[in-house]
Write a protein that holds these residues in place. Structure first.
Motif, PDB file in Angstrom:
ATOM      1  N   ALA A  32       0.939  -1.048   0.011  1.00 33.10           N
ATOM      2  CA  ALA A  32       0.162  -0.132   0.035  1.00 33.10           C
ATOM      3  C   ALA A  32       0.859   1.171  -0.117  1.00 33.10           C
ATOM      4  CB  ALA A  32      -0.824   0.044   1.231  1.00 33.10           C
ATOM      5  N   LEU A  33       1.753   1.197   0.844  1.00 35.15           N
ATOM      6  CA  LEU A  33       2.870   2.454   1.020  1.00 35.15           C
ATOM      7  C   LEU A  33       3.527   2.642  -0.243  1.00 35.15           C
ATOM      8  CD1 LEU A  33       4.322   4.562   2.581  1.00 35.15           C
ATOM      9  CD2 LEU A  33       5.773   2.899   3.114  1.00 35.15           C
ATOM     10  N   ASP A  34       4.016   1.607  -1.033  1.00 34.29           N
ATOM     11  CA  ASP A  34       4.743   1.959  -2.113  1.00 34.29           C
ATOM     12  C   ASP A  34       4.027   2.269  -3.466  1.00 34.29           C
ATOM     13  OD1 ASP A  34       6.943   1.335  -0.930  1.00 34.29           O
ATOM     14  OD2 ASP A  34       7.341  -0.722  -1.572  1.00 34.29           O
ATOM     15  N   ASN A  35       2.718   1.654  -3.464  1.00 34.61           N
ATOM     16  CA  ASN A  35       1.725   2.300  -4.417  1.00 34.61           C
ATOM     17  C   ASN A  35       1.538   3.643  -3.985  1.00 34.61           C
ATOM     18  OD1 ASN A  35       0.487   0.506  -6.307  1.00 34.61           O
ATOM     19  ND2 ASN A  35       0.453  -1.027  -4.741  1.00 34.61           N
ATOM     20  N   ALA A  36       1.235   4.164  -2.842  1.00 32.53           N
ATOM     21  CA  ALA A  36       0.888   5.457  -2.619  1.00 32.53           C
ATOM     22  C   ALA A  36       1.935   6.315  -3.042  1.00 32.53           C
ATOM     23  CB  ALA A  36       0.426   5.591  -1.142  1.00 32.53           C
ATOM     24  N   ALA A  62      -2.519   1.161   9.605  1.00 28.45           N
ATOM     25  CA  ALA A  62      -2.297   0.001  10.066  1.00 28.45           C
ATOM     26  C   ALA A  62      -2.203  -0.956   8.890  1.00 28.45           C
ATOM     27  CB  ALA A  62      -3.402  -0.658  10.924  1.00 28.45           C
ATOM     28  N   PHE A  63      -2.187  -0.448   7.611  1.00 25.88           N
ATOM     29  CA  PHE A  63      -2.196  -1.299   6.429  1.00 25.88           C
ATOM     30  C   PHE A  63      -1.183  -1.197   5.619  1.00 25.88           C
ATOM     31  CE2 PHE A  63      -6.460  -1.774   8.063  1.00 25.88           C
ATOM     32  CZ  PHE A  63      -6.563  -3.209   8.255  1.00 25.88           C
ATOM     33  N   THR A  64      -0.132  -0.327   5.891  1.00 25.91           N
ATOM     34  CA  THR A  64       0.801   0.362   5.016  1.00 25.91           C
ATOM     35  C   THR A  64       1.530  -0.544   4.181  1.00 25.91           C
ATOM     36  OG1 THR A  64       2.260   0.734   6.931  1.00 25.91           O
ATOM     37  CG2 THR A  64       0.997   2.842   5.935  1.00 25.91           C
ATOM     38  N   ASN A  65       1.847  -1.836   5.040  1.00 25.21           N
ATOM     39  CA  ASN A  65       2.909  -2.610   4.147  1.00 25.21           C
ATOM     40  C   ASN A  65       2.126  -3.802   3.830  1.00 25.21           C
ATOM     41  OD1 ASN A  65       5.211  -1.840   5.227  1.00 25.21           O
ATOM     42  ND2 ASN A  65       5.055  -2.371   7.203  1.00 25.21           N
TER      43      ASN A  65
END
Ligand SMILES: Nc1ncnc2c1ncn2[C@@H]1O[C@H](COP(=O)(O)OP(=O)(O)O)[C@@H](O)[C@H]1O
Ligand SMILES: [Mg+2]
Lengths: 263, 257
Positions: free
Chosen positions: A105-109, A138-141
């Motif tokens: 999620a983080l890398d997409n954002a 809580a779901f960044t990874n």
């Protein structure tokens, strides 16, 4: 990144888009002489039936397609001819989340931030801020396949806002979600667009959604031409029922409706 | 933290019981045949006993394994780089694609033996001959596979990516390459087994080192035990390389459900 002077106005003049069908060679007029002016920071909903050319307008707006005739100018630049100029200035949310499945999620954002070449640390920080704003702290990874449809769309929204764009475009971005999730997400989206000071263009085939959006509704007829241009503020909230019926009637008869000509 | 219950099943070389049983049955039959050979009119050297094969295995020279392995790996890397670079160029240019596609189809139809003969007739250096044959056989496989994979990257992802206005390099590095990684692994696995089989034939011609050369020496000496031993080495080598690729693949493709 919103410029110091805020987003520039958008001028659509005599826009035409004709496709030639690959198999039959027949010409399909997707957009027919469309005129539309969108003020800076305006939140506008574009509503019309499926197949009326909304997504084509979207592609022209973001510069992935070139007009057959006429022009789209954002300030004094064209999204298609000055393609690179708009890097980091326009962002999109699509009907499907269109996340990269191999990125968390983080890398997409942070994808758009990588593209504008921000320092790594700042990319992370900004992407995290936006994921948090969308309740995904809580779901960044997590990888996309580990998230629900609504959560994935939230990541897509975080990705779009991460560059703090001048112009935010959404094409049926909430249509595939259940009503409650869609309404919730749409409100978040609008609040964030206003917070960012972006001009927001929301494309939808649902009247309810268009009316919920606020500032302004552009009603597209088949072969996208403007059937009606409604400034919602001029309608009394109690009148929304009438507004709804009037738009519906307009769409059904495909003729500009006199009752809508208040603006 | 999200629930992440990846069953960490790292693929390794495992031998289930059935595999052991079938290997054992084969060994017993072979051993029995080697004793019965004289009575069956089979020449004694044709089916050496397991003891002789074991002895042959102890005489295996590691340097030949290393040389063959180095040739295979170097050629595979060269094939991969060339294949991928050409695939990217062909993806970007339809004209190039139209001109090159028929040539590549023809290249892929040429038998390995013809390539070896061409190599011998055209090039003086042994190493270059072997490299040429391997690259000309494996390169097109990489090319065709990766080009196909690039073509099948979903339209939706491509237009999403383009809407954020990447440079062409960013477009390839951040979208196309990661999207085709699964295909790249499949292609490597196919090419490893192809290369291992082709390198030995290529080494039969002119090489003075390597497993292929050792095989031809064994053939001249009528030593089935040695041929057997080197074959075992080749098969083991192939399995080992495949296991390594599978491990890397497993690590890199963790994002898959
Ligand atoms: N690339 C294309 N080639 C040919 N016709 C197209 C293409 N894109 C859209 N069209 C046609 O243009 C019309 C408008 O399509 P679209 O913009 O997707 O409508 P909407 O998003 O409002 O449902 C449709 O008739 C569609 O078939
Ligand atoms: Mg559409």
């Amino acid at each position: 990144m919103t410029g110091k002077n805020g987003p520039p106005p958008i001028h659509v003049r005599g826009l035409r888009k004709v496709f030639r069908q690959t198999t039959t060679g027949q010409a399909v007029v997707a957009i027919d002489r469309l005129d539309l002016t969108i003020a800076p920071k305006e939140v506008i909903a574009i509503v019309g039936q499926t197949g009326c050319g909304k997504s084509t307008f979207f592609d022209l707006m973001i510069g992935l397609e070139e007009p057959t005739e006429g022009s789209i100018m954002v300030g004094d630049k064209s999204p298609s001819s000055d393609f690179d100029y708009f890097r980091g200035k326009m962002a999109t949310v699509f009907q499907q989340d269109r996340l990269l499945p191999w990125r968390s999620a983080l890398d997409n954002a942070k994808l758009p931030l990588e593209l504008i070449g921000l320092p790594e640390e700042e990319q992370r920080e900004r992407a995290l801020t936006w994921l948090n704003k969308l309740g995904l702290g809580a779901f960044t990874n997590a990888y996309p396949h580990e998230l629900s449809g609504g959560m994935r769309q939230r990541v897509a929204i975080a990705r779009a806002f991460s560059v703090q764009p001048d112009i935010m475009l959404a094409d049926e971005a909430f249509g595939h979600l259940d009503e409650v999730t869609a309404a919730e997400l749409r409100d978040t989206f609008l609040a964030l667009a206003r917070e960012c000071g972006s001009t927001a263009i929301l494309i939808t085939h649902q009247l309810e959604e268009a009316i919920a959006v606020g500032d302004r509704i552009a009603v597209f007829g088949k072969s996208a031409k403007l059937l009606a241009d409604i400034h919602v503020a001029q309608w009394d909230a109690r009148d929304y029922g009438t507004l709804r019926e009037a738009i519906q009637l307009t769409l059904q008869t495909q003729q500009a409706d006199a009752r809508l000509a208040r603006g | 933290m999200p629930p992440k219950e990846h069953a960490e099943s790292v693929p390794v070389l495992t031998f289930p019981r059935q595999t052991l049983v079938s290997l054992l049955v084969f060994a017993v039959c072979w051993e029995a045949l080697s004793y019965l050979a004289p009575y069956l009119g089979i020449p004694p050297f044709a089916i050496p006993s397991l003891a002789r094969i074991a002895k042959a295995i102890t005489t295996i020279t590691p340097v030949d394994i290393a040389v063959t392995l180095a040739r295979v790996i170097a050629a595979l890397i060269a094939s991969f780089v060339l294949g991928l670079a050409l695939a990217m160029a062909m993806y970007r240019s339809d004209t190039l694609e139209k001109y090159l596609h028929p040539m590549i189809r023809i290249l892929m139809a040429v038998p390995v033996v013809s390539w070896i003969l061409f190599a011998v007739l055209w090039f003086p250096g042994v190493e270059f001959r072997i490299g040429f044959v391997l690259v000309v056989v494996c390169g097109p496989v990489f090319l065709v596979d990766t080009l196909d994979a690039m073509r099948s990257v979903p339209r939706e992802l491509r237009s999403m990516m383009r809407s954020f206005r990447p440079t062409s390099i960013q477009f390839f590095i951040k979208l196309m390459l990661p999207a085709i990684v699964p295909t790249i692994f499949t292609s490597w696995k196919v090419n490893i087994s192809l290369a291992i089989r082709v390198v030995t034939i290529a080494e039969l011609v002119g090489a003075v080192t390597g497993i292929g050369h050792q095989l031809s020496v064994a053939q001249e000496l009528f030593s089935v035990a040695d041929v057997f031993a080197w074959t075992v080495v080749l098969v083991a080598l192939l399995f080992l390389l495949e296991a390594i690729v599978a491990r890397v693949e497993h690590r890199l493709l963790r994002w898959r459900a």
